[in-house]
Every structure is written in structure tokens, then in C-alpha cells.
Design an enzyme around this catalytic site. Structure first.
Site, short mmCIF file in Angstrom:
data_model
loop_
_atom_site.label_atom_id
_atom_site.label_comp_id
_atom_site.label_asym_id
_atom_site.label_seq_id
_atom_site.Cartn_x
_atom_site.Cartn_y
_atom_site.Cartn_z
N GLU A 12 0.86 -1.20 0.00
CA GLU A 12 0.00 0.00 0.00
C GLU A 12 0.88 1.23 0.00
O GLU A 12 0.97 1.96 0.99
CB GLU A 12 -0.95 -0.02 1.21
N HIS A 168 -9.10 1.75 -0.06
CA HIS A 168 -8.21 2.55 0.79
C HIS A 168 -9.03 3.65 1.46
O HIS A 168 -9.99 4.14 0.88
CB HIS A 168 -7.10 3.16 -0.10
N ASP A 291 2.94 1.73 3.91
CA ASP A 291 2.25 3.01 3.69
C ASP A 291 3.24 4.15 3.48
O ASP A 291 3.02 5.28 3.92
CB ASP A 291 1.28 3.34 4.84
#
Ligand code: MN
Length: 330
Positions: A12, A168, A291
Site C-alpha cells: 500500500e 483505501h 504506507d
């Protein structure tokens, strides 16, 4: 780069292109805020780099592969025609980066749910011709969620192409906004999970996974709180359906969640919730995410590597689940 026992795939990881920055700034009136998207943050230089600088940081931090996606809110706040042309541009740039560094980058396509039929066509182009590995949608679009059948042409394309849909977070939609955005300091840590977890449960409740039984959804943040509530949700679902006289779904909410969802560790590389998620879902439904650049990739990798896992769990969560879900060859 030193070889790890497992290659760390991080699923991600954000990027942006200047044209999307310009349009986000334009519609925000140039005023950065929690609502305006990444123009608010100090992350811009790293978001814009999908080349050598990013790879140097991956090498330094121990990340073998990043699966990149256009940073939230993607193209979902733009007028449909603008969103579509910016989606094409972002997908083209992402594909170029992945083709330039095929062993380091893979990408998820962006496509505007506000133009669902055109979005389905763009997703097909992005997967079939550009080689992208799935679709990312940043929760609500104009305060509407994917349980609404108007979006289902896009879900139909996701299922038909046999790629995952990554849902998301973004700032909460209108129905949740007042309560969650008033809690300054808690919007991301709590509000995003309520927004995005609710989105996932709305899809289950609406029968999306009866209509699209092969649809595979990925949630970040260890499932946006759902795994930890799953037994309670399953326990109260038949009671509440019974009270209302509504027809129940053929499966329990937990059966849909375990069959149609995979979660990543973005923002949640902590030992206790990861152990709980392994117990509830199994390591083959969990994959690592850093992230980057919203979190400090080096610190996150160190946190993750410090979590006690068996060798088999480590390999599964670091690498094997991601290879299966995103079809990334070893
Ligand atoms: Mn993220």
C-alpha cells in the site's frame, strides 16, 4: 542488497503525478486541509518520486518490492471527464515505472467510480495492456459507496479480470463526517477505519459478494477494525435479521469476510493486533504494507521485523500472500 529469508513486498505504497496535484490544488482553492488530500502533507517529494530515489530508500529500508497506488483521494473528487483523463495518465506513468523496474515496482490502477462504465474500460486497459495488478478505490465517491448498484459495472470488470480491489481510506463521507471530523487528532487513527470498515460491511450487507462471488477485496490497517469485531458481528447478525424480518444473506458476514477479503498491515505493524488478525483470518489472508511515504518506511520495517512470528508466518505475510493476491511472479 542483502537477501532476506523472505523478500519483503509492501502493498500500500503511495505515489502521485504533478497533473493530479494541480487538479487537487485547484478544486481545494489552493488551501491544504485534511479534506484536500496529499497537497496538505509534507510527503510531496517522496510521492512524486517513482524512480531512483524511491528505490534507494527501499534498498536502505529492506523493502524488495513496492506495490504502488495513486495517493488518496485518487481521482474520485474530480469531474468525471477530468477524472478519466487523469486516471489514464496516472496509469500510464505507473506502468512506465513498473516496466522500468519490473523487479521493484508493481502497480494498482486508478479508475473513476463516478463514471463506472468508462472506469471499467480503463481498468481493462490498465490490466490487460499496461500490466497493472488491480484497482484501488479510496472509499466513498461523492458520499456514495460500492453497495450502490450504479457502481457495479466497475465491480463486474474487477471480478472478470480476476484482479483485486484495494479499498483505501479517505476522509469520511457526509453520513459520518460530522461525528468523525469534529474529533481533531482522531480523524485518521479512528475515523478512517470507521469510514472504510463501514464501506466494506455495506458491501457485504448489500449482497455484493453474492452478485460477484469471486470478487476479492483488500483492506489496509489490518482490516479497518473488522477482524476484531467479526465474532460479535456474526453473533448479532441472525438476531437482528430475525427481529426485522429481513431475508438473511446465504452466508454469515464472517464467511464473506474470510472468503472475499485480504488485509494488509499498513499503519498497524504492532504485535498484538497482528497476532489477533492471524488467529482470526490466518496468515494467508494478511500481507505487509508500509504506507510509504505517509509512514516512515525504515521505522515501519523495523517495527514489523520486531514482531514475533514463526518463520512460516513471516514468509507468508512478507511475501507469499502478496504474490498470490496480486499475481506477482517470484
Ligand atoms: Mn495508505
Amino acid at each position: 542488497m542483502a537477501q532476506l529469508a523472505a523478500k519483503l513486498i509492501s502493498v500500500e505504497e503511495g505515489f502521485i503525478i504533478p497533473e493530479v496535484v494541480d487538479e487537487l490544488a485547484r478544486i481545494a482553492g489552493g488551501v491544504p486541509s485534511m479534506k484536500s488530500g496529499p497537497i496538505a502533507g509534507p510527503f510531496m517529494p517522496r510521492l512524486l518520486d517513482i524512480g531512483a530515489g524511491r528505490i534507494a530508500e527501499m534498498d536502505a529500508d529492506g523493502v524488495a518490492v513496492q506495490i504502488l497506488s495513486l495517493s488518496a483521494p485518487g481521482v474520485q473528487k474530480f469531474a468525471p471527464d477530468v477524472a478519466l483523463s487523469l486516471a489514464r495518465l496516472a496509469n500510464d506513468r505507473l506502468s512506465e515505472a513498473a516496466k522500468a523496474h519490473p523487479d521493484r515496482f508493481a502497480g494498482l490502477a486508478v479508475a473513476p467510480p463516478q463514471a463506472p462504465v468508462e472506469a471499467a474500460k480503463e481498468l481493462e486497459r490498465a490490466v490487460s495492456r499496461l500490466g497493472l495488478k488491480g484497482l484501488i478505490i479510496n472509499s466513498h465517491t461523492g458520499d456514495e459507496y460500492l453497495d450502490d448498484p450504479k457502481f457495479w459495472p466497475l465491480l463486474e470488470a474487477v471480478e472478470a479480470l480476476d484482479v483485486p480491489l484495494y479499498i483505501h481510506p479517505r476522509e469520511p463521507g457526509a453520513g459520518l463526517w460530522d461525528g468523525l471530523m469534529a474529533m481533531t487528532g482522531f480523524t485518521v487513527g479512528w475515523g478512517y477505519a470507521v469510514e472504510t470498515g463501514t464501506h466494506a460491511l455495506r458491501m457485504i450487507a448489500a449482497g455484493v459478494f453474492e452478485r460477484f462471488p469471486k470478487l476479492q477485496v483488500v483492506l489496509g490497517h489490518l482490516g479497518e477494525g473488522i477482524p476484531f469485531m467479526l465474532q460479535r458481528i456474526d453473533n448479532r447478525y441472525p438476531f437482528e435479521i430475525g427481529v426485522t424480518g429481513k431475508a438473511p444473506l446465504p452466508k454469515t458476514p464472517g464467511e464473506y469476510f474470510r472468503g472475499n477479503f485480504t488485509v494488509s498491515t499498513s499503519g498497524m505493524n504492532f504485535a498484538a493486533p497482528l497476532r489477533a488478525a492471524i488467529d482470526i483470518l490466518g496468515a494467508d489472508r494478511i500481507m505487509f504494507a508500509a504506507d510509504h511515504p505517509m509512514e516512515n518506511q525504515k521505522a515501519v520495517v523495523a517495527d514489523y521485523m520486531a514482531i514475533p512470528l514463526t518463520d512460516a508466518e513471516r514468509r507468508q505475510i512478507s511475501e507469499l500472500t502478496a504474490r498470490r493476491v496480486f499475481k506477482i511472479a517470484a
